[in-house]
Design a protein around this motif. Sequence first.
Motif: not given
Length: 288
Positions: A32-38, A207-215, A217-221, A223-228
């Motif tokens: 909730v405190a860091y909603p960017k990843a969500t 593509i789905s897995l790649s988008v879910g991880y790299f987008v 990361l590019l937004a500076k989220v 690593r653990g949240q990018a994996v999720a």
Amino acid sequence: MALAATLLPAALAIIMFGLGLSLTVADFRRVVAYPKATLIALACQIVVLPAVCLGLVLLFGLPPALAVGMMLLAASPGGTTANLYSHLFGGDVALNVTLTAINSVLAVATLPLLTNLAIGWFGGSGTLGLQFGESAKVVAIVLVPVAIGMAVRRFATAFALRAEKPVKIISGVILFLVIVATLVKEKDNLGDYIASVGLICLVFSVISLSVGYFVPLLAKVGRGQAVASCFEIGIHNATLSITVATLLLNNTQMAVPSATYGVLMFFTAAGAGFLLRSRTAVAERSTV
């Protein structure tokens, strides 16, 4: 896929309890405190992936029923299996649980909307209403066992800490058994499934897995949240989309993409997990 429809929810409920043992309220406060990843993950799930899937469908020139089936798959929320993969490969499980719950609620509106648009575009038949019951079922499978596991963690912390590693191992075994059971159940149909939509389902999964991880990361989220996010966006609820196609739209051909994807995703997601684990190990060594 009837076996998956009956076995998988029960298995996932057990797995979700195990995940709850590793979570605290503080984990969700951080989300909730860091909603960017969500917000980034939801945008990828609701906007980016349907657009990618439409492009693939047009590129591969699928017939109408299979085209609608692919769009139905893309419109389906993240599967609860994503929570397990994230747990096994170092993702932020609290983010997964949050995303699965939000996605399942939003799918009450977005899944019928996108599916009906696809039916109109590709000339399919039937319309789809708002499936509150299915959405509530997915939310219940995720949230209730997790809440119980968290309660055990809160009031029996020593037991929860001792049980965390064995439960992770048991969860991996359950996932393996589900994969084997699915392959055995569908062995007579696998050839036909793969011949008709195997390649497009494989490409869409990657593509789905790649988008879910790299987008993210590019937004500076983190690593653990990018994996999720990778697993939440890369693993769709194939059981839900099969149910919608066969029982609500009364079209078994529309279920073929989801049935094919439902088998392939176990392997593409596992491959992504091992690649992410390798990247993490390399990054850790480089910082030493």
